[in-house]
Scaffold this motif. Structure first.
Motif, PDB file in Angstrom:
ATOM      1  N   TYR A 220       0.488  -1.369   0.028  1.00 12.22           N
ATOM      2  CA  TYR A 220      -0.124  -0.035  -0.433  1.00 12.22           C
ATOM      3  C   TYR A 220       0.685   1.495  -0.171  1.00 12.22           C
TER       4      TYR A 220
ATOM      5  N   GLU B 135       0.816   3.166  -3.277  1.00 16.52           N
ATOM      6  CA  GLU B 135      -0.966   3.563  -3.755  1.00 16.52           C
ATOM      7  C   GLU B 135      -0.831   5.176  -4.145  1.00 16.52           C
ATOM      8  N   ASP B 136      -1.043   5.734  -4.975  1.00 15.87           N
ATOM      9  CA  ASP B 136      -0.764   6.620  -4.893  1.00 15.87           C
ATOM     10  C   ASP B 136      -1.944   8.138  -4.095  1.00 15.87           C
ATOM     11  N   ASN B 137      -2.906   7.434  -3.069  1.00 14.49           N
ATOM     12  CA  ASN B 137      -3.806   8.288  -2.429  1.00 14.49           C
ATOM     13  C   ASN B 137      -2.527   7.677  -1.088  1.00 14.49           C
ATOM     14  N   TYR B 138      -1.386   7.087  -0.725  1.00 18.96           N
ATOM     15  CA  TYR B 138      -0.593   7.354   0.864  1.00 18.96           C
ATOM     16  C   TYR B 138      -0.109   8.119   1.007  1.00 18.96           C
ATOM     17  N   LYS B 139      -0.433   8.574   1.966  1.00 17.06           N
ATOM     18  CA  LYS B 139       0.530   9.966   2.266  1.00 17.06           C
ATOM     19  C   LYS B 139       1.499   9.529   3.533  1.00 17.06           C
TER      20      LYS B 139
END
Length: 241
Positions: free
Chosen positions: A156, A159-163
């Motif tokens: 994860y 993933e592009d939305n991982y902060k």
């Protein structure tokens, strides 16, 4: 000697005397018909008040390799003892039920150490008599391979939305807490130990985050190098003063 043993078994109440058979073939039976390949066949419980049952290893010297089944000293159960060749016990293992668990203990005649314990809950302890997990080992485990199953593998991170925390945030956290964010500190590990599956997942998460930081740092370095090259070209184009 054989007649004395058979007489003793009769005294222990092995069944109706009419059922006892002593054929001329030499094979005897108590409470059941004799078998051709069994010297003594008993249909019932063999009970002794004291002592035990000694089994001689075929072909061994007298008092050499033998095993004795006796009652252990600490609790009801079974003990196995091996001779030393001189009529003495060289090694003894006690198996008994105590404290709601089944124990196999090494008895060196001064202390009895529980080597293997199985609780009623199914927990197995090696080197510990009170396992609270399915398997507990008080010592070193040596293995060629260990397979640990783990869910939520840290892909994860990509993933592009991982902060992801910035390096500045990580630096501030380390200065204040003296360990990486999301990783247990020294006190927690000493008190609770480390879960191999969870720790491997956490370490991989940190490696993947570090990889992304390196990629970003490389992009920034390339951008700076390009800007510096462009600036140098502009400086070289200017007429000499």
């Amino acid at each position: 000697m054989r007649h004395l043993l058979l007489f003793a078994l009769l005294l222990f109440g092995m069944g109706a005397y009419a059922q006892n058979t002593f054929p001329s073939s030499g094979n005897a039976a108590i409470g059941i018909a004799p078998a051709a390949d069994v010297p003594l066949l008993v249909n019932g419980l063999i009970r002794g008040i004291s002592g035990g049952l000694q089994i001689q290893n075929p072909g061994s010297a007298p008092n050499g390799s033998w095993i004795t089944l006796t009652s252990p000293r600490s609790a009801p159960g079974l003990a196995l003892a091996e001779g030393d060749g001189n009529g003495n016990i060289a090694r003894r293992w006690d198996t008994y039920v105590k404290g709601g668990a089944y124990h196999i203990a090494d008895n060196n005649f001064s202390t009895t150490q529980s080597r293997l314990t199985i609780t009623t809950a199914g927990n197995v302890g090696i080197g510990t008599a009170t396992p609270s997990n399915l398997l507990e080992v008080n010592g070193t485990i040596r293995s060629k391979e260990i397979l640990v199953e783990s869910a939520n593998w840290p892909d994860y991170v990509f993933e592009d939305n991982y902060k992801m925390q910035s390096l500045a945030e990580i630096e501030a956290f380390i200065k204040e807490n003296k360990h990486l964010p999301g990783v247990p500190n020294k006190m927690e590990v000493e008190e609770n130990g480390v879960s191999l599956g969870e720790m491997n997942r956490k370490l991989l998460e940190k490696v993947e985050e570090l990889t992304l930081h390196l990629i970003e740092e490389r992009k920034a370095r390339i951008a700076i190098e390009r800007a510096l090259t462009s600036l140098q070209k502009r400086v070289y184009r200017q007429p000499n003063q």
